[in-house]
Design a protein around this motif. Structure first.
Motif, PDB file in Angstrom:
ATOM      1  N   CYS A 131       0.729  -1.266  -0.077  1.00 36.75           N
ATOM      2  CA  CYS A 131       0.034   0.099  -0.009  1.00 36.75           C
ATOM      3  C   CYS A 131       0.980   1.072   0.075  1.00 36.75           C
ATOM      4  N   ARG A 180      -7.856   3.020   2.880  1.00 40.76           N
ATOM      5  CA  ARG A 180      -8.606   2.346   1.782  1.00 40.76           C
ATOM      6  C   ARG A 180      -7.818   1.014   1.446  1.00 40.76           C
ATOM      7  N   CYS A 181      -6.809   1.187   1.176  1.00 41.57           N
ATOM      8  CA  CYS A 181      -5.881  -0.073   0.531  1.00 41.57           C
ATOM      9  C   CYS A 181      -5.793  -1.039   1.337  1.00 41.57           C
ATOM     10  N   ARG A 184      -8.968  -3.152   1.819  1.00 40.71           N
ATOM     11  CA  ARG A 184      -9.404  -4.054   0.544  1.00 40.71           C
ATOM     12  C   ARG A 184      -9.161  -5.572   0.718  1.00 40.71           C
TER      13      ARG A 184
END
Length: 184
Positions: A131, A180-181, A184
């Motif tokens: 990330c 956000r990364c 996932r």
């Protein structure tokens, strides 16, 4: 057009360095040392640490030139990334060494990880590293300098020669992107 020519020249030099061509390595050094030292100096803010990081980066390039692939980005960015990470590694190592001499550490609890915890930590570290690589250089550098070197926003502003509001934005947006990364 000139930038593409430079990148092609760098790729050619890296290919020759991968074959242990010393003349190509010297040419690569002459062409890249200034830029790479600038990155190291900007992050380290100490000439001797920047010089050590630059040397380590070129040793790494010498030994790992065959691992460069076009899919990893331009040769310039690949080498600058190596310089950036070597600098950050040295900063962290120096910070650890500075605190390692504490004589109050007589009764330290064993905080070693179980194999499951170690595996989970390694997976998390790999995810975080992936990330971090997705962030812009400015976001990544700001976050790493803030969290690993312990620089305040004001110190980052001075170190990066950037207004404090911009530094805060880089960190905030970078942390949001990391969140956000990692989700996932």
């Amino acid at each position: 057009m000139a930038l593409e020519t430079d990148q092609e020249e760098l790729m050619g030099l890296l290919a020759r360095v991968a074959q242990q061509d010393r003349a190509a390595f010297q040419a690569l050094y002459r062409q890249m040392a200034g830029r790479m030292f600038g990155v190291c100096q900007k992050l380290a803010a100490q000439p001797e640490l920047a010089e050590e990081a630059l040397q380590d980066a070129f040793v790494r390039i010498w030994h790992h030139a065959s691992e460069y692939h076009r899919e990893r980005g331009t040769p310039l960015n690949w080498m600058l990334t190596i310089a950036r990470y070597r600098t950050l590694d040295l900063i962290r190592a120096r910070k650890v060494r500075q605190t390692a001499g504490d004589d109050q550490l007589e009764n330290v609890a064993d905080d070693s990880f179980s194999p499951l915890e170690a595996s989970m930590q390694a997976d998390g570290a790999a995810a975080l590293q992936g990330c971090l690589e997705e962030l812009s250089d400015t976001q990544r550098d700001s976050i790493l300098l803030s969290y690993y070197r312990g620089l305040t926003h004001e110190e980052l502003s001075v170190t990066l020669s950037t207004p404090i509001g911009t530094v805060k934005s880089w960190i905030r947006r970078g942390l949001q992107a990391l969140k956000r990364c990692l989700e996932r």
